[in-house]
Scaffold this motif. Structure first.
Motif, mmCIF file in Angstrom:
data_model
loop_
_atom_site.group_PDB
_atom_site.id
_atom_site.type_symbol
_atom_site.label_atom_id
_atom_site.label_comp_id
_atom_site.label_asym_id
_atom_site.label_seq_id
_atom_site.Cartn_x
_atom_site.Cartn_y
_atom_site.Cartn_z
ATOM 1 N N GLN A 58 12.318 -0.502 -3.315
ATOM 2 C CA GLN A 58 11.528 -1.723 -3.511
ATOM 3 C C GLN A 58 11.302 -2.416 -2.166
ATOM 4 O O GLN A 58 11.750 -3.537 -1.917
ATOM 5 C CB GLN A 58 12.254 -2.632 -4.505
ATOM 6 N N THR A 59 10.594 -1.699 -1.301
ATOM 7 C CA THR A 59 10.346 -2.128 0.071
ATOM 8 C C THR A 59 8.879 -1.884 0.378
ATOM 9 O O THR A 59 8.364 -0.794 0.129
ATOM 10 C CB THR A 59 11.227 -1.340 1.064
ATOM 11 N N CYS A 60 8.205 -2.886 0.932
ATOM 12 C CA CYS A 60 6.760 -2.764 1.154
ATOM 13 C C CYS A 60 6.414 -1.668 2.151
ATOM 14 O O CYS A 60 5.306 -1.131 2.130
ATOM 15 C CB CYS A 60 6.171 -4.099 1.604
ATOM 16 N N VAL A 61 7.352 -1.322 3.049
ATOM 17 C CA VAL A 61 7.088 -0.269 4.029
ATOM 18 C C VAL A 61 7.881 0.999 3.718
ATOM 19 O O VAL A 61 8.047 1.862 4.570
ATOM 20 C CB VAL A 61 7.403 -0.742 5.466
ATOM 21 N N ALA A 62 8.381 1.136 2.493
ATOM 22 C CA ALA A 62 9.102 2.355 2.119
ATOM 23 C C ALA A 62 8.172 3.555 2.197
ATOM 24 O O ALA A 62 6.971 3.443 1.922
ATOM 25 C CB ALA A 62 9.653 2.217 0.706
ATOM 26 N N PRO A 63 8.689 4.735 2.568
ATOM 27 C CA PRO A 63 7.868 5.951 2.472
ATOM 28 C C PRO A 63 7.372 6.109 1.040
ATOM 29 O O PRO A 63 8.171 6.202 0.111
ATOM 30 C CB PRO A 63 8.858 7.067 2.851
ATOM 31 N N ASP A 64 6.067 6.115 0.865
ATOM 32 C CA ASP A 64 5.513 6.144 -0.494
ATOM 33 C C ASP A 64 5.213 7.565 -0.952
ATOM 34 O O ASP A 64 5.340 7.872 -2.133
ATOM 35 C CB ASP A 64 4.242 5.293 -0.555
ATOM 36 N N GLY B 54 0.828 -1.200 0.000
ATOM 37 C CA GLY B 54 0.000 0.000 0.000
ATOM 38 C C GLY B 54 0.858 1.245 0.000
ATOM 39 O O GLY B 54 2.090 1.187 -0.006
ATOM 40 N N LYS B 55 0.205 2.371 0.027
ATOM 41 C CA LYS B 55 0.909 3.647 -0.031
ATOM 42 C C LYS B 55 1.135 4.156 1.393
ATOM 43 O O LYS B 55 0.228 4.681 2.028
ATOM 44 C CB LYS B 55 0.127 4.652 -0.874
ATOM 45 N N SER B 56 2.351 3.992 1.867
ATOM 46 C CA SER B 56 2.693 4.347 3.247
ATOM 47 C C SER B 56 3.143 5.811 3.316
ATOM 48 O O SER B 56 4.169 6.170 2.725
ATOM 49 C CB SER B 56 3.804 3.431 3.763
ATOM 50 N N THR C 276 11.972 5.986 9.947
ATOM 51 C CA THR C 276 11.264 5.174 8.957
ATOM 52 C C THR C 276 11.821 3.756 8.965
ATOM 53 O O THR C 276 12.967 3.529 9.361
ATOM 54 C CB THR C 276 11.422 5.744 7.528
ATOM 55 N N ILE C 277 11.015 2.802 8.570
ATOM 56 C CA ILE C 277 11.402 1.426 8.278
ATOM 57 C C ILE C 277 11.751 0.575 9.507
ATOM 58 O O ILE C 277 11.358 -0.582 9.611
ATOM 59 C CB ILE C 277 12.616 1.374 7.291
ATOM 60 N N VAL C 278 12.496 1.146 10.479
ATOM 61 C CA VAL C 278 13.199 0.310 11.453
ATOM 62 C C VAL C 278 12.274 -0.392 12.449
ATOM 63 O O VAL C 278 12.729 -1.277 13.185
ATOM 64 C CB VAL C 278 14.264 1.131 12.222
ATOM 65 N N HIS C 279 10.992 -0.046 12.488
ATOM 66 C CA HIS C 279 10.097 -0.752 13.409
ATOM 67 C C HIS C 279 10.029 -2.242 13.091
ATOM 68 O O HIS C 279 9.815 -3.070 13.981
ATOM 69 C CB HIS C 279 8.692 -0.144 13.368
ATOM 70 N N LEU C 280 10.237 -2.598 11.814
ATOM 71 C CA LEU C 280 10.111 -4.019 11.453
ATOM 72 C C LEU C 280 11.332 -4.835 11.857
ATOM 73 O O LEU C 280 11.339 -6.052 11.719
ATOM 74 C CB LEU C 280 9.838 -4.175 9.952
ATOM 75 N N THR C 281 12.377 -4.188 12.369
ATOM 76 C CA THR C 281 13.571 -4.936 12.758
ATOM 77 C C THR C 281 13.480 -5.496 14.169
ATOM 78 O O THR C 281 14.332 -6.293 14.565
ATOM 79 C CB THR C 281 14.824 -4.040 12.671
ATOM 80 N N SER C 282 12.471 -5.107 14.939
ATOM 81 C CA SER C 282 12.360 -5.566 16.318
ATOM 82 C C SER C 282 11.563 -6.857 16.411
ATOM 83 O O SER C 282 10.390 -6.896 16.012
ATOM 84 C CB SER C 282 11.678 -4.501 17.191
#
Length: 454
Positions: free
Chosen positions: A241-247, A212-214, A388-394
């Protein structure tokens, strides 16, 4: 394609009870960790072959995250798999109640091409931890990584436990026709709908990790230099090319010009004056996606970038966009960042809330009131304040979408829970056996029942 024999072998292996043994599960995870360490150079080379990822980025965003996830599961699996005692109502006296996590059985994991190692192995770790057998289907768009995964897993796990199936759409479709016990899919919204339709035929539960558009929201009080650095980091990771990239970027109008200049400075700081020549800048996965990105450049002013060379598109900032511009109609999945100004926070929040719920949202603001308002009133899968992004690393934070951005979550314990069914068990004593619930009914029993159940 005929996958019934494969399914039969995996079901027979699951029925043997081998995967129910916690010690065997933990050994499987240790074997996978050891084999990943042994094959690190091969995996990094595969990532470079498919996506042009630098070794540093490949380790930071893929191998390192997977290794951390493996160690997290090894540390906590004994506790997660333990029966949990829960209270028992007085009406069931004498008894005790427990929740027992059990594996689903044989599961299908369908992985995408953009993070082909991480997004294959992280859900697989959860499936193994929970005691399942698994079929892993990597993307055909990343053939070097798909082959490397097949060799990696064949070297450390029996194929009756984990099998890698290579191939493209025909293989995907044939696998989806099989009666799996669970399906975990990561990919686009359009393909996610098809996966859910196919799963419904067998009443197979699913987790859908979509996209989606983040949005990124930047208010005037934000630390603008820090915001620019972290927005560009998130946008250029894997060339966008990242699903949670700032869109897309929503910025308070009074600081739009300043932030745009800072964003341009950070692009130069990251990749130099000629980003397309930088050896560590990843490429777009294939010509089809590159042409799609070129088509999104219409309908706005290109502030910087926009050039294409050797399978890469330069980091691009755009403004003077209409909300109906092509780039605002679909997930970008590339290094292009549209910039849209707003005058009030309510205007920015309304812009986001009128669109499908995003997988991620990022807010840059030092105002706690603004932070509370945005985080509580806007619905999104997950996100960050001032990053940005780093929440998915935990591994402590479940990762997943909401609405059109997905359903279900994983990472850490959430992965174990996703691939587990919680079996509820009431253990009754044989004495006393109170006659209240048995025939014949009477007024006296009715009065007693209403005192117990009220």
């Amino acid at each position: 394609m005929e996958f019934t024999p494969l399914m039969d072998r995996q079901r027979q292996f699951f029925r043997s009870g081998v995967t129910l043994d916690l010690a065997r599960r933990k050994q499987a995870l240790r074997d996978l960790l050891r084999e990943m360490e042994r094959r690190e150079d091969e995996l990094l080379s595969a990532l470079h072959a498919d996506l042009g990822k630098a070794a540093f980025e490949g380790y930071m965003t893929e191998l390192g995250m997977v290794r951390e996830e493996l160690r997290f599961h090894l540390k906590h699996l004994d506790h997660w798999a333990r029966d949990k005692r829960v209270p028992t109502p007085l009406s069931q006296f004498p008894a005790r109640s427990i929740c027992h996590p059990e594996p689903y059985g044989v599961v299908l994991i369908m992985a995408p091409w953009n993070y082909p190692i991480q997004l294959s192995l992280e859900p697989l770790i959860g499936a193994i931890s929970a005691g399942n057998c698994a079929v892993l289907k990597p993307s055909a768009y990343a053939p070097a990584c798909s082959h490397a995964l097949k060799e990696l897993l064949a070297a450390c796990l029996p194929q009756e436990w984990v099998t890698v199936v290579e191939g493209g759409r025909a293989e995907n479709q044939a696998l989806l026709e099989q009666p799996f016990d669970y399906i975990f899919f990561t990919g686009s919204v359009a393909v996610g709908r098809h996966v859910m339709e196919m799963a419904a035929r067998n009443l197979t539960p699913v987790t859908l990790e979509l996209g989606g558009k983040s949005p990124v929201i930047v208010t005037a009080d934000a630390d603008l230099p820090l915001a620019a650095r972290r927005i560009i980091f998130g946008k250029l990771l894997n060339a966008g090319q990242t699903c949670v990239a700032p869109d897309y970027l929503l910025v308070e109008r009074s600081v739009q010009e300043k932030l745009t200049g800072l964003l341009q400075q950070e692009i130069t700081h990251f990749l130099g004056q000629t980003p397309l020549d930088h050896p560590d800048y990843p490429r777009i996965i294939n010509e089809k996606h590159l042409h799609r990105l070129e088509g999104l450049l219409a309908g706005g002013r290109i502030v910087c970038g926009g050039t294409v060379q050797n399978g890469r598109i330069a980091p691009t900032l755009m403004d003077n966009l209409d909300s109906n511009a092509p780039i605002m109609q679909e997930e970008i999945f590339g290094p292009i960042l549209p910039i849209l100004p707003f005058d009030t926070l309510e205007e920015a929040m309304d812009f986001v809330s009128r669109r499908p719920k995003p997988l991620a949202l990022y807010l840059f603001s030092r105002d706690k009131g603004i932070q509370h308002k945005v985080l509580t009133r806007l619905s999104f899968g997950g996100g960050c304040l001032n990053d940005t992004i780093v929440h998915l690393t935990s591994p402590h934070l479940p990762f997943g979408g909401v609405g059109e951005s997905g359903m279900g979550s994983y990472h850490g314990k959430a992965s174990f829970d996703t691939f587990s069914h919680v079996k509820s068990i009431l253990i009754r004593g044989s004495w006393p056996d109170l006659p209240l619930r048995y025939h014949p009914y009477s007024d006296k029993k009715d009065r007693l029942l209403r005192r117990v159940l009220r």
